[in-house]
Design an enzyme around this catalytic site. Structure first.
Site, mmCIF file in Angstrom:
data_model
loop_
_atom_site.group_PDB
_atom_site.id
_atom_site.type_symbol
_atom_site.label_atom_id
_atom_site.label_comp_id
_atom_site.label_asym_id
_atom_site.label_seq_id
_atom_site.Cartn_x
_atom_site.Cartn_y
_atom_site.Cartn_z
ATOM 1 C CE LYS A 81 53.080 52.166 15.099
ATOM 2 N NZ LYS A 81 53.967 51.941 16.266
HETATM 3 C C1 LIG Z 1 53.690 52.216 17.654
HETATM 4 C C2 LIG Z 1 54.644 51.648 18.676
HETATM 5 C C3 LIG Z 1 54.359 51.652 20.067
HETATM 6 C C4 LIG Z 1 53.104 52.304 20.644
HETATM 7 O O1 LIG Z 1 51.939 51.589 20.376
HETATM 8 P P1 LIG Z 1 50.509 52.292 20.529
HETATM 9 O O2 LIG Z 1 49.545 51.310 20.001
HETATM 10 O O3 LIG Z 1 50.580 53.544 19.696
HETATM 11 O O4 LIG Z 1 50.315 52.598 21.978
HETATM 12 C C5 LIG Z 1 55.267 51.079 20.924
HETATM 13 N N1 LIG Z 1 56.426 50.528 20.468
HETATM 14 C C6 LIG Z 1 56.735 50.516 19.156
HETATM 15 C C7 LIG Z 1 58.023 49.924 18.726
HETATM 16 C C8 LIG Z 1 55.858 51.066 18.216
HETATM 17 O O5 LIG Z 1 56.184 51.048 16.910
#
Ligand SMILES: *Cc1c(COP(=O)(O)O)cnc(C)c1O
Length: 494
Positions: free
Chosen positions: A113
């Site tokens: 993120k």
């Molecule tokens: C948020 C997240 C995801 C999922 O990503 P999306 O864009 O919501 O599909 C997968 N792995 C981790 C570690 C995340 O923090």
């Protein structure tokens, strides 16, 4: 380039700056660009000479056309600096043969993120200036752990923005709690709440919809905004790293220009994999997008049948950031394939009945681009063991879901096209479960789990986590659900 809502057949126009400030469209839809800019192969080839911030500014300038290239470059240089990403923004690691891992977790909070949340606050700050907004944006976040810290790191010390984060007092891991309670920055506030994540989330929604609170905030010179992953400002930065991974493959001679690759993404809200699809629409040679789900496999079912049905059991898993029953960004895919009319109808059915069924043409078109696989808890743990023992490559629980999906895909189709797997978290972020997957032993929480995993694997603990030991705790407040608004006003008075 203008934007409009996925549900608006009249296509009312918004600029990128307006879209980044608003987040969600008034009709409940998501903002999408009116057309997708395309790049030639030679242009994509020329990207290989650029460093990451320059590449990001180049690609984003095609989408966010009301920002100048100079503004975008300054924002990207700030977001993807060596101070925040000491190993480079997102190294591509060859795991074995045609299998590559795009490590998206080298940022300040060790999770993918950061790739979006380091940049989006700067885009928001720029949008406020462009639109002549002189109030300060107050970002309100309810978090079950990871998003809160990534948002705090992204929004800290950004002009004309403050951020207030609430997390469930007994609902996050020791490490996550420490990450948030030690947060530095002049414009941040963190508060634990007596209650669970749903309590907090629903109170945040109440606060957003309360006209009393918004007029009080307005008097004080603030307006509410969100860091939510449906904001186009969070999606756009994620398109960039798929181009970057393609360039890395070209450079290390894994492919030649024009060769197709596959991409495999551990998916929750469908944001990351949708960004890969947009990269494909822009001209990046991607053949198949493999959508990986955990036991909450609503997307696997959808991609196989065209029926999206959230009337099902919700599972808490060891890949909690993928524990989602409504994958909001899927709406953008439906829009790209079938337009606003159909999308509005399906979203209405989802709201009213909890499901929708797309028509055959839509499903065929989706199937030309996507396939879905899922991994349950046992498969996820086994995959962590397999990749560590066979390839000496340590992965976290979310990334393991993706590698399991890739293994299943290859087994079923025999397609051994070079594949880029999005690796979304440093394994130490989920040390307790990763250690358990490798050894079958339950370690204790917190720093003990980090030490146990590093003794077992000899993989170094990432700096942002090991340094937590020496950080001063700054935030100790605990409030109740019904005093969250008071906590916000206290913070703003400081
Ligand atoms: C948020 C997240 C995801 C999922 O990503 P999306 O864009 O919501 O599909 C997968 N792995 C981790 C570690 C995340 O923090």
């Amino acid at each position: 380039m203008n934007f409009h809502s996925t549900r608006d057949t009249n296509k009312t126009k918004y600029t990128a700056a307006q879209v980044i400030i608003k987040g969600l469209a008034d009709d409940g839809g998501l903002f999408v660009p009116e057309s997708i800019p395309t790049l030639s192969l030679s242009e994509i080839g020329s990207f290989c000479d650029l460093d990451y911030p320059t590449l990001a500014a180049t690609i984003l300038s095609k989408l966010l056309t009301d920002y100048t290239y100079g503004e975008l470059l300054e924002d990207c240089n700030g977001a993807y600096s060596l101070a925040s990403f000491p190993d480079g923004a997102c190294p591509l690691v060859r795991v074995d043969g045609n299998t590559y891992s795009l490590e998206l977790w080298h940022g300040p909070t060790c999770a993918f993120k950061d790739m979006a949340l380091q940049l989006m606050p700067r885009l928001l700050s720029g949008a406020l200036k462009k639109t002549g907004e002189n109030k300060t944006a107050l970002i309100l976040v309810a978090t079950s752990g990871d998003t809160g810290k990534a948002a705090l790191e992204g929004y800290k010390n950004i002009d004309q923005i403050k951020i207030s984060v609430f997390y469930p007092k007994n609902g996050v891991s020791t490490i996550q709690q420490l990450q948030m309670a030690t947060q530095e920055g002049e414009n941040v506030n963190v508060c634990a709440v007596n209650g669970n994540f749903d309590d907090i989330q629903s109170e945040v929604k109440n606060i957003f919809s309360s006209s009393d609170i918004s007029s009080k905030l307005e008097e004080m010179g603030y307006f509410l905004s969100s860091a939510n992953s449906i904001n186009f400002g969070r999606l756009a930065p994620q398109i960039v790293y798929y181009f970057k991974s393609y360039c890395d493959l070209l450079k290390n001679k894994g492919i030649t220009l024009g060769d197709k690759i596959n991409v495999c993404v551990p998916t929750g809200n469908f944001g990351n994999i949708l960004a890969a699809y947009v990269a494909k629409l822009m001209g990046l040679p991607i053949a198949t997008l493999i959508c990986a789900s955990n036991s909450n496999n609503i997307l696997t079912d959808f991609l196989n049948t065209g029926r999206y049905d959230r009337n099902r059991e919700f599972h808490l898993t060891i890949s909690p950031s993928m524990d989602i029953l409504i994958s909001s960004n899927l709406e953008r895919l439906l829009y790209f394939i079938s337009g606003a009319d159909a999308t509005a109808t399906w979203m209405k059915s989802l709201n009213q009945n909890g499901y929708y069924q797309v028509d055959e043409n839509t499903l065929n078109e989706i199937s030309k681009n996507f396939c879905g696989y899922c991994a349950d808890e046992t498969q996820t743990k086994k995959t962590i063991g397999k990749y560590f023992h066979d390839y000496n490559y340590l992965i976290d629980t979310h990334t393991a879901v993706a590698f399991s999906a890739l293994d299943q895909y290859r087994e079923k189709t025999g397609d051994n096209t070079p594949c880029v797997v999005a690796s979304t978290a440093n394994p130490y972020k989920f040390a307790k479960d990763v250690y358990n997957a490798l050894t079958g032993i339950d370690s204790s929480e917190g720093f003990d789990s980090l030490t146990a995993l590093s003794n077992e694997t000899l993989v170094p603990i990432p700096d942002p986590l090991s340094k937590l030991r020496d950080k001063k705790t700054i935030f100790t407040s605990v409030c109740d659900k019904n005093t969250m608004a008071d906590e916000i006003f206290e913070f703003l008075k400081k």
